[in-house]
Design a protein around this motif. Sequence first.
Motif, PDB file in Angstrom:
ATOM      1  N   THR A   1      -4.685   5.685  -2.036  1.00  0.00           N
ATOM      2  CA  THR A   1      -3.895   6.890  -1.811  1.00  0.00           C
ATOM      3  C   THR A   1      -3.389   7.455  -3.120  1.00  0.00           C
ATOM      4  OG1 THR A   1      -1.844   5.626  -1.535  1.00  0.00           O
ATOM      5  CG2 THR A   1      -3.161   6.022   0.440  1.00  0.00           C
ATOM      6  N   LEU A   2      -3.125   8.754  -3.082  1.00  0.00           N
ATOM      7  CA  LEU A   2      -2.540   9.473  -4.205  1.00  0.00           C
ATOM      8  C   LEU A   2      -1.459  10.371  -3.631  1.00  0.00           C
ATOM      9  CD1 LEU A   2      -2.487  10.313  -7.192  1.00  0.00           C
ATOM     10  CD2 LEU A   2      -4.208  12.060  -6.627  1.00  0.00           C
ATOM     11  N   ASN A   3      -0.214  10.119  -4.038  1.00  0.00           N
ATOM     12  CA  ASN A   3       0.923  10.874  -3.507  1.00  0.00           C
ATOM     13  C   ASN A   3       0.975  10.825  -1.973  1.00  0.00           C
ATOM     14  OD1 ASN A   3       1.593  11.625  -6.128  1.00  0.00           O
ATOM     15  ND2 ASN A   3       0.375  13.506  -6.040  1.00  0.00           N
ATOM     16  N   GLY A   4       0.606   9.669  -1.406  1.00  0.00           N
ATOM     17  CA  GLY A   4       0.656   9.484   0.041  1.00  0.00           C
ATOM     18  C   GLY A   4      -0.574   9.959   0.779  1.00  0.00           C
ATOM     19  N   LEU A   5      -1.546  10.593   0.093  1.00  0.00           N
ATOM     20  CA  LEU A   5      -2.758  11.107   0.737  1.00  0.00           C
ATOM     21  C   LEU A   5      -3.930  10.187   0.418  1.00  0.00           C
ATOM     22  CD1 LEU A   5      -4.199  13.449   2.264  1.00  0.00           C
ATOM     23  CD2 LEU A   5      -4.625  14.486   0.003  1.00  0.00           C
TER      24      LEU A   5
ATOM     25  N   LYS B   1      -1.454   5.921  -9.569  1.00  0.00           N
ATOM     26  CA  LYS B   1      -0.335   6.528 -10.285  1.00  0.00           C
ATOM     27  C   LYS B   1      -0.887   7.118 -11.576  1.00  0.00           C
ATOM     28  CE  LYS B   1       3.219   3.563  -8.300  1.00  0.00           C
ATOM     29  NZ  LYS B   1       4.368   2.666  -8.558  1.00  0.00           N
TER      30      LYS B   1
ATOM     31  N   VAL C   1      -2.446   2.244  -4.542  1.00  0.00           N
ATOM     32  CA  VAL C   1      -1.771   3.520  -4.797  1.00  0.00           C
ATOM     33  C   VAL C   1      -2.078   3.925  -6.246  1.00  0.00           C
ATOM     34  CG1 VAL C   1       0.442   4.715  -4.914  1.00  0.00           C
ATOM     35  CG2 VAL C   1       0.049   2.975  -3.156  1.00  0.00           C
TER      36      VAL C   1
ATOM     37  N   SER D   1      -4.157   5.926 -16.307  1.00  0.00           N
ATOM     38  CA  SER D   1      -3.638   5.869 -14.943  1.00  0.00           C
ATOM     39  C   SER D   1      -3.687   4.434 -14.415  1.00  0.00           C
ATOM     40  CB  SER D   1      -4.451   6.794 -14.023  1.00  0.00           C
ATOM     41  OG  SER D   1      -4.336   8.140 -14.448  1.00  0.00           O
TER      42      SER D   1
ATOM     43  N   ASP E   1       0.220  11.221 -17.655  1.00  0.00           N
ATOM     44  CA  ASP E   1       0.293  12.618 -18.101  1.00  0.00           C
ATOM     45  C   ASP E   1      -0.741  12.935 -19.179  1.00  0.00           C
ATOM     46  OD1 ASP E   1       2.438  13.035 -16.384  1.00  0.00           O
ATOM     47  OD2 ASP E   1       3.927  12.432 -17.904  1.00  0.00           O
TER      48      ASP E   1
END
Length: 298
Positions: free
Chosen positions: A56-60, A111, A109, A94, A114
């Motif tokens: 998932t990425l940001n909950g998706l 994360k 997950v 990342s 930047d």
Amino acid sequence: MKYSKELTIGVSVLVAGILLFFGINYLKGINIFRASNYYYASYTNVAGLSVSAPVTLNGLKVGEVREVAYEYDNPGHVSVEMSLDKNIKVPSGSKAVIESDILGTATIVLKFSDNAESHTVGDRLIGETAPSMLDGISSTLAPAAESILPKVDSLLSSVNRLVSDSALLASVKRLDAITANLEATTLYLNRTLSTMPATMKTVNGVAVNLDSITSDLAVVSEELKALPLKQTVDNVNAITSNVNDITTKINRPDNTLGLLLNDRQLYDRVNGVAGSLDSIMIELKQNPKKYIPSIKVF
């Protein structure tokens, strides 16, 4: 055109195999028709993580785990292959973090960092394992449990002393005796209640007798009202008054009877005269000729 039996069987087996392959991947949640890029990450602990687990990425959900394999060339580590959506660009630096829910099911997950640069397909991301909820609960509860254990031990000791106390055993025996008495009382009440109809008949009979007695008392009361009670009371009062007057006169020393009762000297003289008369009468009986010569004694 006729096909041989062997060809038909071979085609059927091939079609069945293809369907089985697509079906298994579909059940795993893997869409083989969707274009994807592959990335890797290395972990020291993949507890709860399985093939087809979501990424998932940001909950998706943006991918899934395609393979989990032990790294034989890097002992103590496990390599995880992730299939991500082809349109996702993964920035350099990342992280792919394994997180577990309270049931122990793990997911990866992403994360993103930047960094403006992106990983190329097939690169190895930084793999980390986040503390599970159970680990957090354990770390929170462990100190509390350690502080509670001495209190629990003290409580158990107190309970043991209480249970072994002879006074408690005596109280329990008394409670048993009270329970037995209550049971006996209940049986007695049941027997008493079963005899209530006969008792009620007796009570009814007593009530009838009381009614009769009340009627008789009413008749007697009427008869008493008819009696000349006032005249009788007046007569009794008059008699009482006369008796009081007589008693007063007797107690007074100004009359003969009062003098006789109250004058000691008169009483002594009368007593002496009575004694002299008694002596004379005795002498007269013994020697009548002495006092009356004409009397002949036979």
